[in-house]
Design an enzyme around this catalytic site. Sequence first.
Site, PDB file in Angstrom:
ATOM      1  N   ASN A   8     107.990 -29.935  63.374  1.00 34.47           N
ATOM      2  CA  ASN A   8     108.565 -28.614  63.604  1.00 34.47           C
ATOM      3  C   ASN A   8     109.587 -28.784  64.732  1.00 34.47           C
ATOM      4  O   ASN A   8     109.227 -28.983  65.886  1.00 34.47           O
ATOM      5  CB  ASN A   8     107.451 -27.641  64.009  1.00 34.47           C
ATOM      6  CG  ASN A   8     107.936 -26.207  64.036  1.00 34.47           C
ATOM      7  OD1 ASN A   8     109.139 -25.944  64.064  1.00 34.47           O
ATOM      8  ND2 ASN A   8     107.004 -25.278  64.056  1.00 34.47           N
ATOM      9  N   ARG A  95     109.315 -28.229  58.741  1.00 36.31           N
ATOM     10  CA  ARG A  95     109.410 -26.766  58.655  1.00 36.31           C
ATOM     11  C   ARG A  95     110.875 -26.368  58.763  1.00 36.31           C
ATOM     12  O   ARG A  95     111.575 -26.764  59.695  1.00 36.31           O
ATOM     13  CB  ARG A  95     108.629 -26.145  59.811  1.00 36.31           C
ATOM     14  CG  ARG A  95     108.742 -24.651  59.803  1.00 36.31           C
ATOM     15  CD  ARG A  95     107.982 -24.021  60.932  1.00 36.31           C
ATOM     16  NE  ARG A  95     108.067 -22.587  60.782  1.00 36.31           N
ATOM     17  CZ  ARG A  95     107.979 -21.729  61.787  1.00 36.31           C
ATOM     18  NH1 ARG A  95     107.800 -22.171  63.016  1.00 36.31           N
ATOM     19  NH2 ARG A  95     108.065 -20.439  61.563  1.00 36.31           N
ATOM     20  N   HIS A 184     107.634 -16.592  58.018  1.00 36.61           N
ATOM     21  CA  HIS A 184     106.203 -16.891  58.163  1.00 36.61           C
ATOM     22  C   HIS A 184     105.526 -16.989  56.789  1.00 36.61           C
ATOM     23  O   HIS A 184     104.307 -16.808  56.670  1.00 36.61           O
ATOM     24  CB  HIS A 184     105.447 -15.788  58.947  1.00 36.61           C
ATOM     25  CG  HIS A 184     105.793 -15.674  60.394  1.00 36.61           C
ATOM     26  ND1 HIS A 184     105.804 -14.455  61.048  1.00 36.61           N
ATOM     27  CD2 HIS A 184     106.135 -16.594  61.321  1.00 36.61           C
ATOM     28  CE1 HIS A 184     106.126 -14.633  62.319  1.00 36.61           C
ATOM     29  NE2 HIS A 184     106.349 -15.926  62.503  1.00 36.61           N
ATOM     30  N   LEU A 213     100.329 -12.215  63.758  1.00 34.60           N
ATOM     31  CA  LEU A 213     100.745 -11.703  65.062  1.00 34.60           C
ATOM     32  C   LEU A 213     100.691 -12.826  66.099  1.00 34.60           C
ATOM     33  O   LEU A 213      99.626 -13.149  66.634  1.00 34.60           O
ATOM     34  CB  LEU A 213      99.831 -10.545  65.482  1.00 34.60           C
ATOM     35  CG  LEU A 213      99.565  -9.476  64.405  1.00 34.60           C
ATOM     36  CD1 LEU A 213      98.572  -8.440  64.908  1.00 34.60           C
ATOM     37  CD2 LEU A 213     100.868  -8.805  63.981  1.00 34.60           C
ATOM     38  N   ARG A 245     111.265  -9.929  70.758  1.00 38.75           N
ATOM     39  CA  ARG A 245     112.130  -9.250  69.776  1.00 38.75           C
ATOM     40  C   ARG A 245     111.604  -7.844  69.492  1.00 38.75           C
ATOM     41  O   ARG A 245     110.395  -7.634  69.488  1.00 38.75           O
ATOM     42  CB  ARG A 245     112.148 -10.057  68.467  1.00 38.75           C
ATOM     43  CG  ARG A 245     112.867 -11.385  68.587  1.00 38.75           C
ATOM     44  CD  ARG A 245     112.675 -12.233  67.342  1.00 38.75           C
ATOM     45  NE  ARG A 245     111.744 -13.314  67.553  1.00 38.75           N
ATOM     46  CZ  ARG A 245     111.160 -14.023  66.593  1.00 38.75           C
ATOM     47  NH1 ARG A 245     111.389 -13.758  65.324  1.00 38.75           N
ATOM     48  NH2 ARG A 245     110.340 -15.006  66.887  1.00 38.75           N
ATOM     49  N   PHE A 287     101.268 -12.144  75.306  1.00 41.44           N
ATOM     50  CA  PHE A 287     100.292 -11.073  75.097  1.00 41.44           C
ATOM     51  C   PHE A 287      99.155 -11.131  76.108  1.00 41.44           C
ATOM     52  O   PHE A 287      98.647 -10.101  76.557  1.00 41.44           O
ATOM     53  CB  PHE A 287      99.736 -11.129  73.668  1.00 41.44           C
ATOM     54  CG  PHE A 287      99.483  -9.765  73.126  1.00 41.44           C
ATOM     55  CD1 PHE A 287     100.503  -9.054  72.513  1.00 41.44           C
ATOM     56  CD2 PHE A 287      98.251  -9.144  73.264  1.00 41.44           C
ATOM     57  CE1 PHE A 287     100.303  -7.770  72.046  1.00 41.44           C
ATOM     58  CE2 PHE A 287      98.037  -7.858  72.799  1.00 41.44           C
ATOM     59  CZ  PHE A 287      99.059  -7.167  72.184  1.00 41.44           C
ATOM     60  N   ARG A 288      98.786 -12.354  76.460  1.00 44.02           N
ATOM     61  CA  ARG A 288      97.711 -12.509  77.446  1.00 44.02           C
ATOM     62  C   ARG A 288      98.082 -11.804  78.751  1.00 44.02           C
ATOM     63  O   ARG A 288      97.311 -11.043  79.309  1.00 44.02           O
ATOM     64  CB  ARG A 288      97.521 -14.001  77.700  1.00 44.02           C
ATOM     65  CG  ARG A 288      96.102 -14.460  77.685  1.00 44.02           C
ATOM     66  CD  ARG A 288      96.070 -15.912  78.075  1.00 44.02           C
ATOM     67  NE  ARG A 288      96.616 -16.742  77.002  1.00 44.02           N
ATOM     68  CZ  ARG A 288      95.902 -17.617  76.338  1.00 44.02           C
ATOM     69  NH1 ARG A 288      94.633 -17.764  76.597  1.00 44.02           N
ATOM     70  NH2 ARG A 288      96.448 -18.356  75.400  1.00 44.02           N
ATOM     71  N   GLY A 334      98.162 -16.349  67.046  1.00 45.29           N
ATOM     72  CA  GLY A 334      97.634 -16.280  68.421  1.00 45.29           C
ATOM     73  C   GLY A 334      97.063 -14.931  68.821  1.00 45.29           C
ATOM     74  O   GLY A 334      95.922 -14.846  69.304  1.00 45.29           O
ATOM     75  N   VAL A 335      97.810 -13.855  68.611  1.00 45.35           N
ATOM     76  CA  VAL A 335      97.336 -12.522  69.001  1.00 45.35           C
ATOM     77  C   VAL A 335      96.325 -12.009  67.969  1.00 45.35           C
ATOM     78  O   VAL A 335      95.241 -11.523  68.324  1.00 45.35           O
ATOM     79  CB  VAL A 335      98.525 -11.544  69.127  1.00 45.35           C
ATOM     80  CG1 VAL A 335      98.036 -10.140  69.434  1.00 45.35           C
ATOM     81  CG2 VAL A 335      99.520 -12.035  70.179  1.00 45.35           C
ATOM     82  N   GLY A 336      96.655 -12.130  66.704  1.00 45.83           N
ATOM     83  CA  GLY A 336      95.784 -11.616  65.647  1.00 45.83           C
ATOM     84  C   GLY A 336      94.400 -12.255  65.672  1.00 45.83           C
ATOM     85  O   GLY A 336      93.391 -11.591  65.427  1.00 45.83           O
ATOM     86  N   GLU A 387      99.704 -23.530  59.562  1.00 47.22           N
ATOM     87  CA  GLU A 387     100.964 -23.776  58.855  1.00 47.22           C
ATOM     88  C   GLU A 387     101.208 -25.263  58.630  1.00 47.22           C
ATOM     89  O   GLU A 387     101.781 -25.666  57.629  1.00 47.22           O
ATOM     90  CB  GLU A 387     102.118 -23.161  59.655  1.00 47.22           C
ATOM     91  CG  GLU A 387     102.123 -21.649  59.569  1.00 47.22           C
ATOM     92  CD  GLU A 387     102.878 -20.966  60.698  1.00 47.22           C
ATOM     93  OE1 GLU A 387     102.428 -21.071  61.857  1.00 47.22           O
ATOM     94  OE2 GLU A 387     103.913 -20.341  60.435  1.00 47.22           O
TER      95      GLU A 387
HETATM   96  P1  ADP Z   1     103.897 -18.750  67.913  1.00 42.75           P
HETATM   97  O1  ADP Z   1     103.315 -19.802  66.983  1.00 42.75           O
HETATM   98  O2  ADP Z   1     104.646 -17.648  67.240  1.00 42.75           O
HETATM   99  O3  ADP Z   1     104.593 -19.302  69.109  1.00 42.75           O
HETATM  100  P2  ADP Z   1     101.114 -18.150  68.471  1.00 42.75           P
HETATM  101  O4  ADP Z   1     100.598 -17.858  67.128  1.00 42.75           O
HETATM  102  O5  ADP Z   1     100.677 -19.396  69.146  1.00 42.75           O
HETATM  103  O6  ADP Z   1     102.683 -17.974  68.542  1.00 42.75           O
HETATM  104  O7  ADP Z   1     100.705 -16.899  69.407  1.00 42.75           O
HETATM  105  C1  ADP Z   1     101.129 -16.832  70.734  1.00 42.75           C
HETATM  106  C2  ADP Z   1     100.694 -15.486  71.310  1.00 42.75           C
HETATM  107  O8  ADP Z   1      99.264 -15.376  71.217  1.00 42.75           O
HETATM  108  C3  ADP Z   1     101.055 -15.300  72.768  1.00 42.75           C
HETATM  109  O9  ADP Z   1     101.516 -13.974  72.977  1.00 42.75           O
HETATM  110  C4  ADP Z   1      99.721 -15.518  73.473  1.00 42.75           C
HETATM  111  O10 ADP Z   1      99.634 -14.842  74.715  1.00 42.75           O
HETATM  112  C5  ADP Z   1      98.774 -14.940  72.475  1.00 42.75           C
HETATM  113  N1  ADP Z   1      97.408 -15.443  72.675  1.00 42.75           N
HETATM  114  C6  ADP Z   1      96.926 -16.654  72.365  1.00 42.75           C
HETATM  115  N2  ADP Z   1      95.620 -16.758  72.710  1.00 42.75           N
HETATM  116  C7  ADP Z   1      95.294 -15.549  73.258  1.00 42.75           C
HETATM  117  C8  ADP Z   1      94.093 -15.009  73.814  1.00 42.75           C
HETATM  118  N3  ADP Z   1      92.967 -15.729  73.884  1.00 42.75           N
HETATM  119  N4  ADP Z   1      94.137 -13.737  74.279  1.00 42.75           N
HETATM  120  C9  ADP Z   1      95.257 -13.015  74.230  1.00 42.75           C
HETATM  121  N5  ADP Z   1      96.413 -13.467  73.694  1.00 42.75           N
HETATM  122  C10 ADP Z   1      96.425 -14.713  73.234  1.00 42.75           C
END
Ligand code: ADP
Length: 403
Positions: A8, A95, A184, A213, A245, A287-288, A334-336, A387
Amino acid sequence: MTRVLVINSGSSSLKLQILDTAVEVELAWALVERIGEPVGSLTVRRSELTGSPAAERTAEAGFPDHTAALARVLELAEELRVHPADLGVEAIGHRVVHGGPAFHEPVEVTAEVEADIEKLELLAPLHNPANLRGIRVARELLPGLPHVAVFDTGFFHTMPAAAHTYAIDRETAREWDLRRYGFHGTSHEFVSHRVADVLGRPYDEINQIVLHLGNGASASAIAGGRPMDTSMGLTPLEGLVMGTRPGDLDPGLIIHLIRDRGMSPEDVSTLLNRRSGLEGLSGARDFRELLTRVDDNDEDARLAYEVVIHRLRRYIGGYWAVLGRVDAITFTAGVGENVARLRADALSTMSGWGVEIDRDANENGTGERVISTPDSRVAVLVVPTDEELAIARACDTVLGLGT
Ligand code: ADP
């Protein structure tokens, strides 16, 4: 047994994984960040699943370009005996974000395919050039192996025209291939298949909504395996609120900023790609951090969270109307996968529609699982996306490996 190296390639980063598609394990992993900056960082990791103990090499150094970065990764991989040649890698999967109107399925990369991907750079200037750079560098440094491009847009190719058509002048749209492509796709396809497996129902008989998410975020409506709609469009800016975004907004806002407020198109691009979403609304980088600030009663963070939830509900409700019947709603990325509170809040208005979350399963479970109550008319799930595994499997299929 097929072993695939998945790459990637981003504009300043390179992420690599070697996977075994038969047993679905990761054997080695590498990440290079800040390529092109004076000092970048590099990590190469060997998993104990190789049969040797887990091990890691790191380096802090300047990596002037992707060629230098990949060359160094391969050197350290050789030291750890996880070079693609050491692990019997048979193919390399890349990718590629935008497949445009040309690519609907994964393809083996040839000079002609490279040239066609290059032509798509106008449609995806922020992503495809970096993806293509990764392909070129890898073909140069690992020439003996077949390379396969897997497109983020591919899965959504079969969306109905009503969902992928922008209501603008049709000649203009045709001339420039302006339509909704969706992104995605590899994740939505992978996760939606897992949902069917987890529920023990045939893929082509269930209607689902998938919510991917992460930093980027997208929703999809899938009826009997066919994507009926997705939230991202011509570019990955449309749809849900994301890390940096905005998702949906009035296109008049962009005209206003350029014509009436003197912003350049480049400034607007930066505003919409880097200074919007959670970051723009609250200053939180991810998000964290947003949740920490919400708990500290930060007003901006609270509003950002509410905007995220409101947009999610609008998409879920809209897709419900598109599908007519919903069997499953699934959270991934990550968020989902990690934020129980968001899952509960997004669905809290839908108990009248038969969506009942099991609080304990939502808050305390881990991994792939159903988080709705046995009485819920709609199954709600958490399914970790993968993925890279999906890309590796696509290589298997395209090249007829492992058969
Ligand atoms: P991408 O692949 O699009 O970069 P990810 O699927 O890894 O993103 O998701 C990243 C997001 O998930 C970030 O906003 C991160 O803060 C959030 N995240 C990951 N683990 C946690 C957690 N345990 N609690 C809250 N948010 C989390």
